[in-house]
Enzyme design. Structure first.
Site, PDB file in Angstrom:
ATOM      1  N   ASP A  26      40.070  54.863  40.689  1.00 23.03           N
ATOM      2  CA  ASP A  26      40.034  54.671  39.431  1.00 23.03           C
ATOM      3  C   ASP A  26      38.486  54.819  38.966  1.00 23.03           C
ATOM      4  O   ASP A  26      38.042  55.992  38.664  1.00 23.03           O
ATOM      5  CB  ASP A  26      40.490  53.165  39.223  1.00 23.03           C
ATOM      6  CG  ASP A  26      40.744  52.744  37.906  1.00 23.03           C
ATOM      7  OD1 ASP A  26      41.727  52.571  37.282  1.00 23.03           O
ATOM      8  OD2 ASP A  26      39.579  52.497  37.078  1.00 23.03           O
ATOM      9  N   LYS A  34      41.965  59.222  39.118  1.00 23.65           N
ATOM     10  CA  LYS A  34      41.916  59.232  37.620  1.00 23.65           C
ATOM     11  C   LYS A  34      40.953  59.852  37.287  1.00 23.65           C
ATOM     12  O   LYS A  34      39.724  59.233  37.146  1.00 23.65           O
ATOM     13  CB  LYS A  34      41.974  57.885  36.997  1.00 23.65           C
ATOM     14  CG  LYS A  34      43.554  57.067  37.340  1.00 23.65           C
ATOM     15  CD  LYS A  34      43.267  55.622  36.572  1.00 23.65           C
ATOM     16  CE  LYS A  34      44.426  54.897  36.983  1.00 23.65           C
ATOM     17  NZ  LYS A  34      44.451  53.402  36.509  1.00 23.65           N
ATOM     18  N   ARG A  77      55.166  46.545  44.044  1.00 25.00           N
ATOM     19  CA  ARG A  77      54.569  47.363  45.282  1.00 25.00           C
ATOM     20  C   ARG A  77      55.925  48.253  45.902  1.00 25.00           C
ATOM     21  O   ARG A  77      55.785  49.311  46.530  1.00 25.00           O
ATOM     22  CB  ARG A  77      54.040  46.644  46.416  1.00 25.00           C
ATOM     23  CG  ARG A  77      52.685  46.228  45.959  1.00 25.00           C
ATOM     24  CD  ARG A  77      51.855  45.717  47.133  1.00 25.00           C
ATOM     25  NE  ARG A  77      50.669  44.725  46.873  1.00 25.00           N
ATOM     26  CZ  ARG A  77      49.567  45.089  46.418  1.00 25.00           C
ATOM     27  NH1 ARG A  77      49.205  46.327  46.172  1.00 25.00           N
ATOM     28  NH2 ARG A  77      48.672  44.230  46.193  1.00 25.00           N
ATOM     29  N   ASP A  92      44.963  54.548  48.113  1.00 28.02           N
ATOM     30  CA  ASP A  92      46.035  54.539  47.275  1.00 28.02           C
ATOM     31  C   ASP A  92      45.500  55.227  46.054  1.00 28.02           C
ATOM     32  O   ASP A  92      46.249  56.309  45.491  1.00 28.02           O
ATOM     33  CB  ASP A  92      46.886  53.086  46.752  1.00 28.02           C
ATOM     34  CG  ASP A  92      45.630  52.113  46.208  1.00 28.02           C
ATOM     35  OD1 ASP A  92      44.484  52.534  46.531  1.00 28.02           O
ATOM     36  OD2 ASP A  92      46.068  50.940  45.896  1.00 28.02           O
ATOM     37  N   ASP A 134      50.475  47.423  42.715  1.00 29.05           N
ATOM     38  CA  ASP A 134      51.271  46.178  42.207  1.00 29.05           C
ATOM     39  C   ASP A 134      50.774  46.142  40.817  1.00 29.05           C
ATOM     40  O   ASP A 134      49.742  46.677  40.289  1.00 29.05           O
ATOM     41  CB  ASP A 134      50.706  45.127  43.111  1.00 29.05           C
ATOM     42  CG  ASP A 134      49.310  44.653  42.596  1.00 29.05           C
ATOM     43  OD1 ASP A 134      48.417  45.548  42.747  1.00 29.05           O
ATOM     44  OD2 ASP A 134      49.006  43.386  42.371  1.00 29.05           O
ATOM     45  N   GLY A 143      47.599  48.556  48.779  1.00 30.06           N
ATOM     46  CA  GLY A 143      48.082  49.609  47.913  1.00 30.06           C
ATOM     47  C   GLY A 143      48.600  50.983  48.698  1.00 30.06           C
ATOM     48  O   GLY A 143      49.571  51.636  48.466  1.00 30.06           O
TER      49      GLY A 143
HETATM   50  P1  5GP Z   1      38.288  51.824  41.974  1.00 28.30           P
HETATM   51  O1  5GP Z   1      37.111  50.904  42.915  1.00 28.30           O
HETATM   52  O2  5GP Z   1      38.466  53.125  42.240  1.00 28.30           O
HETATM   53  O3  5GP Z   1      37.983  51.510  40.661  1.00 28.30           O
HETATM   54  O4  5GP Z   1      39.596  50.979  42.290  1.00 28.30           O
HETATM   55  C1  5GP Z   1      40.266  50.950  43.289  1.00 28.30           C
HETATM   56  C2  5GP Z   1      41.510  50.018  43.401  1.00 28.30           C
HETATM   57  O5  5GP Z   1      41.776  49.413  42.288  1.00 28.30           O
HETATM   58  C3  5GP Z   1      42.416  50.514  44.094  1.00 28.30           C
HETATM   59  O6  5GP Z   1      42.481  50.642  45.583  1.00 28.30           O
HETATM   60  C4  5GP Z   1      43.655  49.622  43.542  1.00 28.30           C
HETATM   61  O7  5GP Z   1      43.860  48.496  44.384  1.00 28.30           O
HETATM   62  C5  5GP Z   1      43.148  49.231  42.087  1.00 28.30           C
HETATM   63  N1  5GP Z   1      43.619  49.977  40.991  1.00 28.30           N
HETATM   64  C6  5GP Z   1      42.782  50.889  40.518  1.00 28.30           C
HETATM   65  N2  5GP Z   1      43.509  51.417  39.245  1.00 28.30           N
HETATM   66  C7  5GP Z   1      45.015  51.010  39.481  1.00 28.30           C
HETATM   67  C8  5GP Z   1      45.980  51.104  38.968  1.00 28.30           C
HETATM   68  O8  5GP Z   1      46.337  51.917  37.881  1.00 28.30           O
HETATM   69  N3  5GP Z   1      47.112  50.455  39.192  1.00 28.30           N
HETATM   70  C9  5GP Z   1      47.003  49.679  40.523  1.00 28.30           C
HETATM   71  N4  5GP Z   1      48.507  49.069  40.639  1.00 28.30           N
HETATM   72  N5  5GP Z   1      46.021  49.223  40.802  1.00 28.30           N
HETATM   73  C10 5GP Z   1      44.879  50.044  40.482  1.00 28.30           C
END
Ligand code: 5GP
Length: 177
Positions: free
Chosen positions: A103, A131, A165, A100, A159, A45
């Site tokens: 979340d 977020k 992407r 990227d 994606d 990403g």
């Molecule tokens: P986390 O570990 O912070 O929950 O998630 C990180 C990964 O989840 C990011 O590197 C990404 O690949 C994916 N991700 C989280 N939220 C989104 C989103 O809104 N859109 C996309 N495309 N990927 C996300």
């Protein structure tokens, strides 16, 4: 815009992204100057973010890809796995991670801990999108591009079911999840 059968609208235009990346690149370039910085780009990403940002740093740097991803295991707890990591010695290095999106924040949290264990002198994290209302773990993010809402986003490296992407703008899903 339809991406993989789901409806999206523009959240951040290419001009807005470009302007913000320019500012971040300048801040990071100033901070890293003279420190022999080592950049780790978390695939897939962060590819576009990293290319645009790193091209704006006008002195030589080491750049490596890595791949950390989060997933839900069969007990429904979040886990992070290291899929790819370069064979390099990080002892005493000034490391900058390019990611990227945060979340839940689990990926950034875990990769920070992983890198600190490798003996970096400093480890700074730059994330394009955060977020804030979804974060589940305390995070120390040194640089971020934009704070956004909870909805799923795509484009500019991000994606939807492996597609989208390549889109230049960042889109947010308008379908109810
Ligand atoms: P986390 O570990 O912070 O929950 O998630 C990180 C990964 O989840 C990011 O590197 C990404 O690949 C994916 N991700 C989280 N939220 C989104 C989103 O809104 N859109 C996309 N495309 N990927 C996300």
């Amino acid at each position: 815009m339809e991406i993989s059968g789901k409806n999206f609208k523009i959240l951040l235009t290419r001009e807005e992204i470009d302007a913000r990346v320019e500012v971040l690149a300048k801040e990071i370039a100033d901070d890293a100057r003279g420190k022999n910085p080592l950049f780790l780009v978390n695939l897939t990403g962060a590819m576009f973010f990293a290319c645009d940002l790193l091209k704006r740093i006008d002195y030589p740097c080491e750049v490596y890809p890595m791949k950390f991803s989060s997933y839900v295991d069969n007990r429904s707890s979040m886990e992070v796995k290291e899929d790819l990591f370069p064979d390099i010695d990080l002892e005493g290095r000034n490391v900058y991670v390019l990611e990227d999106i945060a979340d839940t924040g689990l990926t950034v949290h875990s990769l920070s801990a992983f890198l600190k264990d490798k003996g970096c002198a400093t480890c700074k994290i730059a994330v394009l999108l955060v977020k804030p209302d979804k974060l589940q773990v305390p995070l120390k993010i040194d640089y971020y591009g934009f704070e956004i809402g909870d909805d799923y986003v795509a484009g500019y490296g991000l994606d939807v079911d492996f597609t989208g992407r390549n889109l230049k703008d960042i889109y947010v899903m308008t379908d109810n999840l």
